[in-house]
Design an enzyme around this catalytic site. Structure first.
Site, mmCIF file in Angstrom:
data_model
loop_
_atom_site.group_PDB
_atom_site.id
_atom_site.type_symbol
_atom_site.label_atom_id
_atom_site.label_comp_id
_atom_site.label_asym_id
_atom_site.label_seq_id
_atom_site.Cartn_x
_atom_site.Cartn_y
_atom_site.Cartn_z
ATOM 1 N N VAL A 60 0.805 -1.224 0.000
ATOM 2 C CA VAL A 60 0.000 0.000 0.000
ATOM 3 C C VAL A 60 0.839 1.277 0.000
ATOM 4 C CG1 VAL A 60 -0.190 0.275 2.521
ATOM 5 C CG2 VAL A 60 -2.086 1.005 1.047
ATOM 6 N N TYR A 61 2.103 1.211 0.348
ATOM 7 C CA TYR A 61 2.911 2.415 0.430
ATOM 8 C C TYR A 61 3.022 3.082 -0.942
ATOM 9 C CZ TYR A 61 4.516 0.814 5.074
ATOM 10 O OH TYR A 61 4.582 0.393 6.376
#
Length: 326
Positions: A60-61
């Site tokens: 998700v980063y």
């Protein structure tokens, strides 16, 4: 650099882990303070030069761009067999009903996407980023076991949950003969110590590696409250974690500053040295958006706090609301 075993495994990891949340395309995530690939690569290269072999990111980063940047840099600067790559799964990666969580469908899909972005055949540590209240833990643990047996991950770990949840996951794996979690990535620093109540004793008893995030409390332990940075002004997550107790934490921050001044070192080294001496911490996850951040973190390994200094730092702490495990 010091090296230690990752919990009850034979895997050697550096005493510091480089957290890679700060690397990515800012426009593709909620944190405008992240740095792009051009600025990230020298930091990753410097980490390797300092002896850091442990790198933590997540799908998700910055919408996967952190994994892409880390993967390209490690391919260019390191021998794959000598580095330990960790990533995570749970948070939404698409808008559809199956775009998040820890279902079998999500896990088996997201591991392949992470491997493609990282440019590797396997990750060393695949972690669940949060507890999924909507998926039976049996389904999650069996899917993770299958990821390991397929050779796509060497070990599995967990992050940010309650101790009863972690114990339940360990029990389910053991009961069914599935792969067991070897690490816990939890929230621990001088102004958030709630993990000392249950999670840390559990990890010590079960020989689980502890790789805490936010050891500097998103920078709150490194400066006066009156000072601000781009991150402190724009990071909504760190505000939600620390604003409510900021007044009560002020004395702890002041004591960090006093010890740092007396020792002639940056405050960050004092705060990190405290985490490093806390049992059973294995490797704190340190973020860096400047080379100086990384150099200060490495220097903290040499700073040994006295029992009196530790007592001074810990004495003002009062119970905090639980954050990070929800």
């Amino acid at each position: 650099m010091e090296y230690v075993k990752l919990g009850n495994t034979g895997l050697d990891v550096s005493r510091l882990c480089l957290g890679c949340m700060g690397f990515g395309v800012a426009e593709r995530w909620m944190h405008p303070w992240v740095i792009d690939e051009e600025r990230s690569r020298p930091i990753i290269k410097k980490a390797l030069e300092l002896g850091i072999n442990f790198f933590d990111t997540a799908n998700v980063y910055s919408d996967g761009t952190s994994e892409e940047i880390v993967g390209r840099a490690l391919k260019d600067f390191a021998n794959r067999d000598e580095v330990v790559i960790a990533t995570k799964v749970y948070f939404p990666m698409s808008q559809g009903p199956n775009g998040a969580g820890l279902s079998r469908k999500a896990i088996l899909s997201e591991i392949d996407k992470s491997l493609k972005r990282l440019g590797t055949d396997y990750v060393d540590l695949y972690q669940i980023h949060r507890w999924d209240y909507r998926t039976p833990i049996e389904e999650t643990m069996e899917a993770l076991h299958d990821v390991v047996k397929a050779g796509k991950a060497r070990y599995i770990g967990a992050s940010a949950m309650y101790a009863w949840q972690f114990m339940k996951a360990l029990h389910v794996a053991e009961k069914n003969g599935w792969t067991r979690f070897v690490s816990m990535q939890n929230h621990l620093n001088l102004i958030y110590r709630e993990e000392e109540r249950e999670m840390l004793p559990l990890c010590k008893e079960e020989k689980i590696a502890v790789i805490p995030y936010s050891p500097l409390a998103s920078g709150r332990l490194t400066r006066d409250a009156s000072e601000s940075t781009h991150r402190s002004e724009t990071d909504r997550v760190q505000k939600s974690k620390y604003d409510a107790m900021a007044d009560k934490d002020r004395l702890i921050v002041e004591r960090v500053a006093a010890i740092a001044e007396r020792r002639g070192v940056p405050r960050s080294q004092v705060a990190l040295a405290w985490v490093l001496q806390k049992e059973p911490v294995t490797a704190p996850i340190v973020g860096a958006t400047k080379l100086s951040h990384l150099e200060d973190s490495a220097a903290a390994l040499e700073l040994k706090l006295t029992p009196e200094e530790i007592e001074s730092l810990e004495e003002p702490y009062i119970p905090h609301p639980v954050v990070g495990a929800l």
